[in-house]
Design a protein around this motif. Structure first.
Motif: not given
Length: 129
Positions: A2-7, A13-18, A124-128
């Motif tokens: 299984e491939f899970k994205l990093l996010t 809240t995590d997305w706001w911090i990112a 590359a960023i979008a895929f990770t």
């Protein structure tokens, strides 16, 4: 396997911090492009305009959830990393400008390379994420 994205586990809240961190990284990356120290505060304009544009566009299209924050994060990180990739070229251009020599206009090949690099980094960023 299984491939899970990093996010995949990120909360809002995590997305706001990112997003805030990515905007800050973009501002820091472009800080050196502002020659006069008294005008260096202007680097915050890029991330702020990007944030306002992303929010307005998402709102107008009815996009909700974390998607706008993810897109903003990808965009700001990509701009910051592209600035890092082209640091030597930019440094040469800045040295020419500081010495009073004319700065040659970028060639079509250089512009294409910049755009392809930016797109490759974004992908590359979008895929990770």
């Amino acid at each position: 396997m299984e491939f899970k994205l990093l996010t995949s586990h990120f909360s809002r809240t995590d997305w706001w911090i990112a997003a805030v961190l990515a905007g800050t990284l973009a501002a820091v990356a472009f800080r050196s492009l502002v020659w006069e120290k008294r005008n260096r505060w202007k680097v915050v304009v890029l991330p702020l305009v990007g944030a306002v544009g992303m929010a307005a566009g998402s709102s107008a299209r009815g996009i909700e959830g974390n998607t706008p924050l993810a897109l903003y994060t990808v965009t700001m990180l990509s701009l910051a990393l592209t600035r890092v990739v082209f640091a030597r070229y930019i440094k040469r251009q800045m040295e020419l400008a500081h010495s009073g020599q004319p700065i040659p206009q970028p060639t079509a090949k250089q512009i294409a390379l910049f755009i392809l690099t930016l797109v490759a980094i974004m992908m590359a960023i979008a895929f990770t994420l």
